[in-house]
Design an enzyme around this catalytic site. Structure first.
Site, PDB file in Angstrom:
ATOM      1  N   ASP A  26      12.754  69.360  -8.076  1.00  0.00           N
ATOM      2  CA  ASP A  26      11.672  68.457  -7.722  1.00  0.00           C
ATOM      3  C   ASP A  26      10.665  69.290  -6.919  1.00  0.00           C
ATOM      4  OD1 ASP A  26      10.288  65.978  -7.075  1.00  0.00           O
ATOM      5  OD2 ASP A  26      11.218  66.129  -5.100  1.00  0.00           O
ATOM      6  N   ASP A  28       7.692  67.663  -4.440  1.00  0.00           N
ATOM      7  CA  ASP A  28       7.247  67.066  -3.180  1.00  0.00           C
ATOM      8  C   ASP A  28       8.410  66.813  -2.234  1.00  0.00           C
ATOM      9  OD1 ASP A  28       4.313  66.575  -3.431  1.00  0.00           O
ATOM     10  OD2 ASP A  28       4.964  65.543  -5.243  1.00  0.00           O
TER      11      ASP A  28
END
Length: 242
Positions: A26, A28
């Site tokens: 991922d 963020d």
């Protein structure tokens, strides 16, 4: 031999996880320190209406595609605004603030280590292409290390955002050798992201924000406080050099 190396050797000998060959990250709140910027922007958005954007709401929104997040927040806080206004207002603030985002501790070391050892590494972010480019303004070379790179917010193959499995199944299919999802290790910071990876049939390492309620951090294979704590050899990935 470093203390971290010794710790990793001990952990690898006592904890047994299934071996993996590919890694999907991922972005963020995991690699890039954007979550506090998001919190600031959303609080600024809702404050004029006497509302508060707290972590109970934020935890639900983390990992959602932009249109999912807009619908959820407007309905949850009964905000008198259109989704078009929401997107325009937040996009302007993101453009001002997101380029300042820095890499989180341990992110560059781990990614460059895996890349050096030719471990295939992919990226799956809920952002669309425009927001991805804004956030990574000062880190272009770093994000070139990821292939595939999936921007779920604008990728037509990602039909459903996190917690649905698409966000991790799509990048897994785009590795040249198309590994089985069970051969992929996911890294996430959000409950929705962890559920997405689990739904895709992957093991997942969760690195939650310090403010996230720890009762929401139980779905992953392993929970650590920082990427600096990750020991690659626990998943039969190449160990850090001492």
């Amino acid at each position: 031999v470093s203390v971290i190396s010794c710790w990793c050797e001990i952990m690898a000998s006592t904890r047994r996880f299934k071996p993996v060959t590919h890694v999907i990250f991922d972005m963020d709140g995991l690699l890039l320190d954007t979550e506090d910027i998001y919190t600031r922007v959303f609080q600024e958005l809702v404050a004029p209406y006497g509302k508060t954007f707290d972590w109970s709401i934020k935890a639900k929104m983390m990992g959602m595609k932009p249109e999912q997040g807009a619908t959820y927040l407007i309905e949850k806080l009964e905000l008198p605004m259109t989704e078009e206004y929401y997107h325009e207002w937040t996009a302007n603030r993101y453009a001002e603030l997101m380029p300042t985002a820095e890499l989180l501790p341990g992110a560059e070391k781990l990614v460059r280590h895996l890349h050096k050892h030719k471990v295939p590494i992919g990226l799956s972010t809920g952002s669309d292409v425009e927001k991805f480019n804004t956030k990574t303004t000062n880190h272009r070379e770093f994000f070139k290390l990821f292939d595939p790179l999936v921007t779920c917010g604008s990728d037509p193959e990602v039909k459903h955002g996190k917690p649905h499995a698409d966000a991790f199944l799509v990048p897994a299919r785009r590795f040249p050798d198309r590994p089985d999802p069970s051969q992929c290790l996911a890294f996430e910071d959000s409950p929705n992201g962890v559920d997405s990876a689990v739904n895709a049939g992957m093991q997942v390492v969760m690195v939650p924000h310090p403010s996230l309620d720890r009762s929401l951090c139980k779905g992953g294979t392993l929970v650590i406080n920082s990427l600096e704590e990750f020991c690659p050899e626990e998943f039969r990935l190449p160990a850090y050099e001492s």
